[in-house]
Design an enzyme around this catalytic site. Structure first.
Site, short mmCIF file in Angstrom:
data_model
loop_
_atom_site.label_atom_id
_atom_site.label_comp_id
_atom_site.label_asym_id
_atom_site.label_seq_id
_atom_site.Cartn_x
_atom_site.Cartn_y
_atom_site.Cartn_z
N CYS A 1 39.40 23.21 37.93
CA CYS A 1 38.21 23.92 38.42
C CYS A 1 37.04 22.99 38.74
O CYS A 1 36.11 23.38 39.44
CB CYS A 1 37.78 24.97 37.40
SG CYS A 1 39.08 26.14 36.97
N HIS B 1 30.41 27.10 38.30
CA HIS B 1 31.80 27.52 38.47
C HIS B 1 31.91 28.99 38.08
O HIS B 1 31.42 29.41 37.03
CB HIS B 1 32.71 26.67 37.59
CG HIS B 1 34.11 27.18 37.51
ND1 HIS B 1 34.82 27.56 38.61
CD2 HIS B 1 34.93 27.39 36.43
CE1 HIS B 1 36.02 27.97 38.24
NE2 HIS B 1 36.10 27.89 36.92
N ASN C 1 38.01 33.99 39.44
CA ASN C 1 37.99 32.53 39.27
C ASN C 1 38.95 31.91 40.29
O ASN C 1 40.15 32.11 40.21
CB ASN C 1 38.43 32.20 37.84
CG ASN C 1 38.43 30.71 37.55
OD1 ASN C 1 38.36 29.88 38.45
ND2 ASN C 1 38.54 30.36 36.27
#
Length: 331
Positions: free
Chosen positions: A113, A253, A283
């Site tokens: 990520c 994020h 996500n």
């Protein structure tokens, strides 16, 4: 060294939308439970025949158009992903070929990520030192292809998409002002896909054990994320000679509303300065930050001279932050 900034952004998500109500028909969960714990309402899912290179290509086209740059002018293409088309060749090679970026160097970068932040930090150094002039950094994922759709702890969280940014020299004092990158391999097993590598090569056994899907120790990752997001953002700001009060826009994020809210509270930043879109996308790992960046830029949330911070964490464990003085002027 030359100042380096973002001169164009682009993003792309697949057409298919999977809502929480759809998930209710697939696993033992419900919309209220998902929203209260994650903030996610829906996510986009790539078709079975669509590879991540297609999403990256579409995002790249939009970023190049925004930057008014022809593909053949690119010197460097970096793709950050944990879901490449193949183990090799690199997805960057496939995207560059399709774009027609004939003179570009390129490679894939894997920091989960945090990948896009590692990507822009890497590309910026090539430009700052005069080696290259035009770089394209893409964060793209098809996480739906590595999910265990029977595991309600993970399948509700993730979505597919891609975001891209074009980096070039910009006026002195603008662009990237500071970075902070880090890792802690001791936490590698907390967020992983164990099958398919040289440790556990693909076999009937690894498939049967669902080792080719995301495995996550959710509570441990949550505690790590809440702590590290604030720490790395402040370190990057300090390296840029700035404080949290100087920040006009924070792009975290997009993992989980509770993580974002806790990090924002720790930083003491006005929630109105924080870009959040995870309710619509979930996500998207390496695509999370660049998609949010593109939406912020195109919606007018980023203006010339604004101080913007991108911050993230991911498997590895990895983390990072980048401070940018926005150099792109409105049309």
């Amino acid at each position: 060294m030359v100042s380096v900034g973002i001169v164009g952004t682009g993003s792309y998500v697949p057409d298919k939308v999977l809502t929480n109500f759809d998930l209710e028909q697939m696993v033992d969960t419900n919309d209220q439970w998902i929203v209260s714990r994650t903030g996610i309402k829906e996510r986009h899912i790539a078709a079975p025949e669509t590879p991540v290179s297609e999403l990256c290509y579409q995002a790249a086209l939009r970023a190049l158009e925004d930057a008014k740059l022809a593909p053949e002018e690119l010197d460097l293409v970096i793709v950050a992903t944990i879901t490449p088309d193949f183990v090799f060749p690199a997805t960057a090679c496939l995207v560059a070929e399709r774009l027609g970026a004939k003179k570009a160097a390129g490679f894939d970068l894997q920091a989960a990520c945090t990948g896009f932040l590692y990507g822009v930090a890497t590309a910026a150094q090539f430009i700052a030192t005069g080696i290259y002039k035009n770089a394209l950094v893409i964060g793209g994922e098809t996480l739906s292809k590595i999910l265990n759709w029977e595991d309600r702890g993970t399948c509700i969280l993730f979505g597919d998409g891609a975001g891209a940014a074009v980096l070039q020299p910009v006026e002195e004092g603008y662009g990237f002002l500071g970075y902070d990158l880090g890792m802690d391999g001791a936490g590698g097993s907390l967020l992983t896909m164990p099958g398919g590598g040289s440790m556990h090569p693909a076999s009937a056994e690894t498939v049967a054990k669902k080792m080719h899907t995301i495995q996550m120790a959710g509570s441990e990752v949550f505690k790590f994320a809440v702590r590290i997001m604030g720490e790395t953002a402040l370190k990057a700001l300090d390296k840029a000679g700035l404080g949290i009060g100087d920040v006009d826009c924070l792009i975290p994020h997009q993992a989980n509303t509770r993580i974002v809210d806790a990090a924002v509270k720790r930083l003491g930043i006005d929630a109105g300065k924080v870009v959040v879109n995870l309710d619509r996308y979930g996500n998207m790992s390496a695509a999370s930050i660049p998609v949010a960046l593109d939406e912020a830029a195109r919606s007018g949330r980023l203006n010339y001279g604004d101080i913007m911070v991108m911050v993230g964490f991911g498997g590895g464990l990895t983390w990072g932050a980048a401070v940018v003085k926005w150099s792109k002027r409105g049309v």
